[in-house]
Enzyme design. Sequence first.
Site, PDB file in Angstrom:
ATOM      1  N   TYR A 144       0.860  -1.188   0.000  1.00  0.00           N
ATOM      2  CA  TYR A 144       0.000   0.000   0.000  1.00  0.00           C
ATOM      3  C   TYR A 144       0.891   1.232   0.000  1.00  0.00           C
ATOM      4  CZ  TYR A 144      -3.555   3.333   1.733  1.00  0.00           C
ATOM      5  OH  TYR A 144      -4.414   4.396   1.881  1.00  0.00           O
ATOM      6  N   ASP A 239       9.227   2.620  -0.273  1.00  0.00           N
ATOM      7  CA  ASP A 239       8.185   3.290   0.493  1.00  0.00           C
ATOM      8  C   ASP A 239       8.394   2.943   1.968  1.00  0.00           C
ATOM      9  OD1 ASP A 239       4.548   3.532   0.330  1.00  0.00           O
ATOM     10  OD2 ASP A 239       6.006   4.118   1.866  1.00  0.00           O
ATOM     11  N   LYS A 267       4.422   9.183   8.754  1.00  0.00           N
ATOM     12  CA  LYS A 267       4.204   8.635  10.103  1.00  0.00           C
ATOM     13  C   LYS A 267       5.212   9.157  11.140  1.00  0.00           C
ATOM     14  CE  LYS A 267       1.955   4.589   8.100  1.00  0.00           C
ATOM     15  NZ  LYS A 267       0.538   4.627   8.513  1.00  0.00           N
TER      16      LYS A 267
HETATM   17  P1  KE4 Z   1      -0.933   8.337   4.511  1.00  0.00           P
HETATM   18  O1  KE4 Z   1      -1.442   9.043   3.272  1.00  0.00           O
HETATM   19  O2  KE4 Z   1      -2.039   7.495   5.152  1.00  0.00           O
HETATM   20  O3  KE4 Z   1      -0.242   9.268   5.494  1.00  0.00           O
HETATM   21  O4  KE4 Z   1       0.207   7.311   4.068  1.00  0.00           O
HETATM   22  C1  KE4 Z   1      -0.094   6.340   3.107  1.00  0.00           C
HETATM   23  C2  KE4 Z   1       0.863   5.179   3.233  1.00  0.00           C
HETATM   24  C3  KE4 Z   1       1.886   5.059   2.310  1.00  0.00           C
HETATM   25  N1  KE4 Z   1       2.792   4.046   2.388  1.00  0.00           N
HETATM   26  C4  KE4 Z   1       2.706   3.116   3.366  1.00  0.00           C
HETATM   27  C5  KE4 Z   1       3.724   2.012   3.419  1.00  0.00           C
HETATM   28  C6  KE4 Z   1       1.684   3.188   4.340  1.00  0.00           C
HETATM   29  O5  KE4 Z   1       1.619   2.246   5.314  1.00  0.00           O
HETATM   30  C7  KE4 Z   1       0.737   4.229   4.281  1.00  0.00           C
HETATM   31  C8  KE4 Z   1      -0.421   4.331   5.267  1.00  0.00           C
HETATM   32  N2  KE4 Z   1      -0.604   3.216   6.128  1.00  0.00           N
HETATM   33  C9  KE4 Z   1      -1.936   2.959   6.602  1.00  0.00           C
HETATM   34  C10 KE4 Z   1      -1.888   1.810   7.604  1.00  0.00           C
HETATM   35  N3  KE4 Z   1      -1.688   0.561   6.995  1.00  0.00           N
HETATM   36  C11 KE4 Z   1      -2.581   4.174   7.187  1.00  0.00           C
HETATM   37  C12 KE4 Z   1      -3.824   3.922   8.000  1.00  0.00           C
HETATM   38  C13 KE4 Z   1      -5.024   4.515   7.356  1.00  0.00           C
HETATM   39  O6  KE4 Z   1      -5.170   4.388   6.131  1.00  0.00           O
HETATM   40  O7  KE4 Z   1      -5.826   5.096   8.117  1.00  0.00           O
END
Ligand code: KE4
Length: 433
Positions: A144, A239, A267
């Site tokens: 993701y 990533d 994060k």
């Molecule tokens: P954000 O746009 O949510 O800040 O980051 C996206 C993202 C990008 N790359 C990786 C490896 C990530 O894990 C994430 C976001 N992770 C999720 C949890 N698995 C965020 C939780 C959510 O979507 O509320």
Amino acid sequence: MSVERSIAAFARARNVIAGGVNSSVRAFKAVGGSPIFMKSGSGAMIRDIDGHEYIDYILSWGPLLLGHAHPAVVKAIAAAAQRGLSFGTPTETETELAELVCAMVPSIERVRFTSSGTEAAMSAARLARGYTRRDKIVKFAGCYHGAADVFLIAAGSSALTLGNPSSPGVPRGTAADTIVLAYNDAAAVDAAFAANPEQIAAVIVEPYAGNMGLVPPKPGFLERLREVCAREHAVLIFDEVMTGFRLARGGAQERESISPDLTVLGKVIGGGLPVGAFGGREEIMAYLSPDGPVFHAGTLSGNPIAMAAGIAMLKAIRDDATLFDRLEVLTTLLARGLSELLGKHNVAHRITHAGSMFCLYFSDAPVSDLAGVLKSDTEFYAKYFHAMLDRGVLLPPSQYEAAFLSTAHSTREVERTLEAADAALSQLSVSVG
Ligand code: KE4
């Protein structure tokens, strides 16, 4: 356990917020029940609006490496807020955080801040396409990279949880330029480049896949990606939104001794405030506007309050010589304890852990890619989730998410978690019969 206030809060939220949540995974769709509304957090603990307290293994999905409301981070935010909230001009706080990032992640020679991991990953893809003048992007099923169209194909995290790994609304043209391979399948990467000669701009990968539970890279997988991208003049993007500053001071790339061309961060870098970042080789980053032709912008990119939080966070991480060893030991203690309990209760399971991340799969199938992960018993996970919630332990509300520890967790929380798991598994083994 009464959660009446959370139930009422969810009903109220649904009157004005689509789905009642501002991020899909929070809705508890995968585990059932009404989502819990939280009121406060402190250290390893979080408290809901009904007054229940939980040991927190979500930790805001990764940012809170130092636990909730870490004093140094809170103090930095309060002090920065007194000086104004946003200027829309350069500030030295952005430079200070950028200097910390470049010092802690040597592959990053230049960095650009955003307000989310999604923005950072999306911008890194655009930069790789502009730099190489190629259109195709390789990603891996179950990984993701945020909620941008280019990556919502065979995506992990809540896209997978909700059953829409390839979301409606992503144009066919966009999907056509995203090539999806199986994680840990290095041979498939060679084949993709052979089938798309001089068309692949980048390979983007979670060096440790944290959005289909936690799937570590097989030996040689990341090295192969590095070799192929160098040979094919494609951009290798790590990533590290989830693994950055968490798997090691310099992230997974330090742990695995591999330097990507670009890194995506989020994060931890914001300490709980909205910060994303992308950065890497100066030669590539020079293509970014305003010096270069590839456009990037953001009203609150580099926001001084968020920068102050990130500076406090990264300084605390940088200066704590034993932080990562302590977290690795504690997480290993928890993982081994859970495995012993699951064996005692004769529950099929796989547990993966690295640094302060772990995942418990209710499955006896190998978990090295999405196909393996999908064999997990998500129904049993949902029952386990609620049995643990009722015992004061908050786990991710989806089998397809990684769980996290912080420096605020101690053997006391681990022991309480294992006691809760023993009782939960006894309850479930009775009910399963
Ligand atoms: P954000 O746009 O949510 O800040 O980051 C996206 C993202 C990008 N790359 C990786 C490896 C990530 O894990 C994430 C976001 N992770 C999720 C949890 N698995 C965020 C939780 C959510 O979507 O509320």
